[in-house]
Design an enzyme around this catalytic site. Sequence first.
Site, PDB file in Angstrom:
ATOM      1  CB  CYS A   2     -31.660  92.973 -82.378  1.00  0.00           C
ATOM      2  SG  CYS A   2     -30.496  93.471 -81.106  1.00  0.00           S
ATOM      3  NE  ARG A  27     -37.221  90.092 -82.423  1.00  0.00           N
ATOM      4  CZ  ARG A  27     -37.405  88.849 -82.030  1.00  0.00           C
ATOM      5  NH1 ARG A  27     -38.557  88.276 -82.219  1.00  0.00           N
ATOM      6  NH2 ARG A  27     -36.442  88.160 -81.455  1.00  0.00           N
ATOM      7  CD1 TRP A 105     -33.925  96.834 -76.170  1.00  0.00           C
ATOM      8  CD2 TRP A 105     -32.322  95.393 -75.564  1.00  0.00           C
ATOM      9  NE1 TRP A 105     -33.914  96.767 -74.800  1.00  0.00           N
ATOM     10  CE2 TRP A 105     -32.950  95.896 -74.395  1.00  0.00           C
ATOM     11  CE3 TRP A 105     -31.290  94.487 -75.415  1.00  0.00           C
ATOM     12  CZ2 TRP A 105     -32.570  95.519 -73.115  1.00  0.00           C
ATOM     13  CZ3 TRP A 105     -30.910  94.094 -74.133  1.00  0.00           C
ATOM     14  CH2 TRP A 105     -31.555  94.610 -73.000  1.00  0.00           C
ATOM     15  CG  ASN A 131     -31.487  89.000 -81.603  1.00  0.00           C
ATOM     16  OD1 ASN A 131     -31.113  89.506 -80.547  1.00  0.00           O
ATOM     17  ND2 ASN A 131     -32.695  88.503 -81.777  1.00  0.00           N
ATOM     18  N   GLY A 132     -28.126  88.827 -80.268  1.00  0.00           N
ATOM     19  CA  GLY A 132     -27.495  87.938 -79.294  1.00  0.00           C
ATOM     20  C   GLY A 132     -26.246  88.580 -78.722  1.00  0.00           C
ATOM     21  CD  GLU A 545     -48.589  91.904 -65.241  1.00  0.00           C
ATOM     22  OE1 GLU A 545     -47.483  91.503 -64.841  1.00  0.00           O
ATOM     23  OE2 GLU A 545     -48.791  92.226 -66.423  1.00  0.00           O
ATOM     24  CE  LYS A 549     -47.611  95.131 -68.197  1.00  0.00           C
ATOM     25  NZ  LYS A 549     -47.493  93.721 -68.033  1.00  0.00           N
ATOM     26  CD  GLU A 552     -43.770  96.402 -68.901  1.00  0.00           C
ATOM     27  OE1 GLU A 552     -42.776  95.959 -69.470  1.00  0.00           O
ATOM     28  OE2 GLU A 552     -44.786  95.718 -68.698  1.00  0.00           O
ATOM     29  CG  HIS A 568     -43.997  92.824 -41.763  1.00  0.00           C
ATOM     30  ND1 HIS A 568     -43.796  92.513 -40.436  1.00  0.00           N
ATOM     31  CD2 HIS A 568     -45.162  92.233 -42.110  1.00  0.00           C
ATOM     32  CE1 HIS A 568     -44.788  91.743 -40.009  1.00  0.00           C
ATOM     33  NE2 HIS A 568     -45.630  91.565 -41.017  1.00  0.00           N
ATOM     34  CE  LYS A 667     -44.741  91.266 -76.383  1.00  0.00           C
ATOM     35  NZ  LYS A 667     -45.506  91.652 -75.183  1.00  0.00           N
TER      36      LYS A 667
HETATM   37  O1  M6R Z   1     -42.112  86.296 -73.623  1.00  0.00           O
HETATM   38  P1  M6R Z   1     -42.105  86.053 -72.153  1.00  0.00           P
HETATM   39  O2  M6R Z   1     -43.454  85.867 -71.584  1.00  0.00           O
HETATM   40  O3  M6R Z   1     -41.175  84.934 -71.763  1.00  0.00           O
HETATM   41  O4  M6R Z   1     -41.520  87.389 -71.539  1.00  0.00           O
HETATM   42  C1  M6R Z   1     -41.264  87.524 -70.168  1.00  0.00           C
HETATM   43  C2  M6R Z   1     -41.003  88.951 -69.817  1.00  0.00           C
HETATM   44  O5  M6R Z   1     -39.899  89.445 -70.505  1.00  0.00           O
HETATM   45  C3  M6R Z   1     -42.211  89.848 -70.119  1.00  0.00           C
HETATM   46  O6  M6R Z   1     -43.355  89.388 -69.488  1.00  0.00           O
HETATM   47  C4  M6R Z   1     -41.933  91.286 -69.670  1.00  0.00           C
HETATM   48  O7  M6R Z   1     -41.815  91.346 -68.285  1.00  0.00           O
HETATM   49  C5  M6R Z   1     -43.010  92.220 -70.185  1.00  0.00           C
HETATM   50  N1  M6R Z   1     -42.415  93.419 -70.701  1.00  0.00           N
HETATM   51  C6  M6R Z   1     -43.985  92.613 -69.142  1.00  0.00           C
HETATM   52  O8  M6R Z   1     -44.951  93.479 -69.620  1.00  0.00           O
END
Ligand code: M6R
Length: 672
Positions: A2, A27, A105, A131-132, A545, A549, A552, A568, A667
């Site tokens: 948040c 965030r 969030w 936040n938490g 990766e 991408k 998400e 497999h 984020k």
């Molecule tokens: O801030 P960080 O690199 O520790 O974050 C790790 C993941 O939360 C972050 O890479 C997440 O998977 C992204 N949304 C990927 O695009």
Amino acid sequence: MCGIVGYIGNREAAPILLSGLHRLEYRGYDSAGLALLETLGAEVRSSGFSSNGKRPVDNGQRTSDNGQRTTGLVIEKCKGKVTALETLAQSTPHHGTVGIGHTRWATHGVPSDTNSHPHTDQSERIAIIHNGIIENYLSIKERLAARGHTFRSETDTEVLAHLIGEYYSESEIRGTGLDSHVSELGHRSPDAGHRTLTEAVRLALNEVVGTYGIAVVSADSPEEIVCARNGSPLVLGVGDGEYFVASDASAIIAHTRQVIYLADNEMATITRSGIKTRTISADGLSGGNEEITKPVERIEMELEAIEKGGYEHFMLKEIHEQPRTITDAMRGRILEEEGNVKLGGLQNHLQELRRAPRLVITACGTSYHAGLIGKYMIEQYARVPVTIEYASEFRYRNPIIEEGDVMFGISQSGETADTLAAMREGKRKGALALGIVNVVGSTIARESDGGVYIHAGPEIGVASTKAFTSQLTVLSLLAIMLGRMRHLSVVDGRAMIHALRELPEKVQKTLDDTERQIMELAESFKNASNFLYLGRGYNYPVALEGALKLKEISYIHAEGYPAAEMKHGPIALIDENMPVVVVAPQDDVYEKVLSNIQEVRARKGHVIAIATEGDTKIHALAEQVIYIPETLAMLTPILSVIPLQLLSYYIATARGCNVDQPRNLAKSVTVE
Ligand code: M6R
């Protein structure tokens, strides 16, 4: 996760809070709210709020007996984005120079008006943003409910608001017939009625288990904001006669660059005349409730860096920034002549790095994928064994750390709860804990024994792009440095440096040459239900990766797989409806990957290949080929990931998705 922002000064707080919330929206963005302390005349404007959480209501308790001006607590909050809150706030403007704001969030309770922050205590005179996660909120809630407290939301935060309220106002407890329960709390001192807000917050926090970054205001103490941190970042801004609090600096840098970072177990009382900081509870380092002096630091961050600069989305801007960010990750670190690099933040640990029998990398999400590639690089060039593990797994098993092991935590935000906890666990077991981090001054950066900043600048798009390639650049530098400490010759070191130096230009060329082609491709594949991504060696993590991408931001199911593993299991999924992205630059495993492409074609899958410029062989096999310039095998991921970032971006936008704020994501994942 948040976003938190607070203001106390001489200006109208609401516009400052709203613009801060816009900057923090990345965030968390399922709901937003603010609380203002409004100076009232004889007429009471508002003070609490209705059960749907949308409009403030007047509970008629706010004028003083003699009809003089007093302070009311105004809360505006609603489900949805910050623009919805803005509309709500503008429909009935409120005035006040002290306030707090929040973007949410959801953790406890669905996104709704009622579950939005701020939350109030039983008296509706205290408001909190959080936040938490408060882990023991249910037991506290039960105790408070038994004493007559009524709760409007499903959140853990509201329980904390009520607990603070209990500690703050003895008269209120008497008034609601709760005094008989005071002793059950076990913390109330005889002079509880005269407790300051700071003390009430501190005592309440001593009861909770969990993580928090909070800001609290009270209509009965209108000249202060109390905030506290344990596990969720908070930064305090020092302006000219005004002060700020925020969960990250982007919310306040338009106003000040002078900041104080709160550490875990620290709290602050912010008034118009300054900031007082103290510890919250005894933790082995302090006895708790001890005043502390914190340094004021200057943050170097340009406002343009957190704006879109003409791009439609932050993600696209950040993809296009990569030629520059990769250059920045290398800047001042290359020792050309020696075929070596110098990483300032590791200089004090060269002995440990030279002797390390093993490196342990821990990270989450995209940073984990970068770490996987880092393992391949370091093992190939430095011949040091590298273990890599998801931070969320590492922290909860009993990982083996042996004498001399060096741990690297990789994190863009430097705040990811799991990565931070894994680093702490490694440290506890005796590892030297080093960070590879983007956000300067973040918790991982501050708690590490040393480390390397990737210098990618603020990454606002929730999908990580430029941080990934900068992490890879730094990991290549690290591989060279560790290699030169061991078996790598000066000649080979120079060749690697030469290849690295050419990368920014090659990334630019990849962007220029492929973007249009990818836009068209995205149109053809935007309605696919599934995607498979394959790669081998250095490009297996790139396949992971690429799939991450896509899923998400476009919500298309995608899987990344080592190309040879396909037979497999996943090969069963391949039919004429399955697009398969194969990352196949001309490296050691190229021929093997060609065979894997054949296997896909034999089952009528649609192959989109990422290949090296000039590769005509692959053209005959794949339906679509996207070319990237040639480079050293170890560096191919920095180029091959670019078309995958673009592909996910253009598919997501073609599907009408909000790429900067994908559903359910935030984020920086500061809760576990
Ligand atoms: O801030 P960080 O690199 O520790 O974050 C790790 C993941 O939360 C972050 O890479 C997440 O998977 C992204 N949304 C990927 O695009």
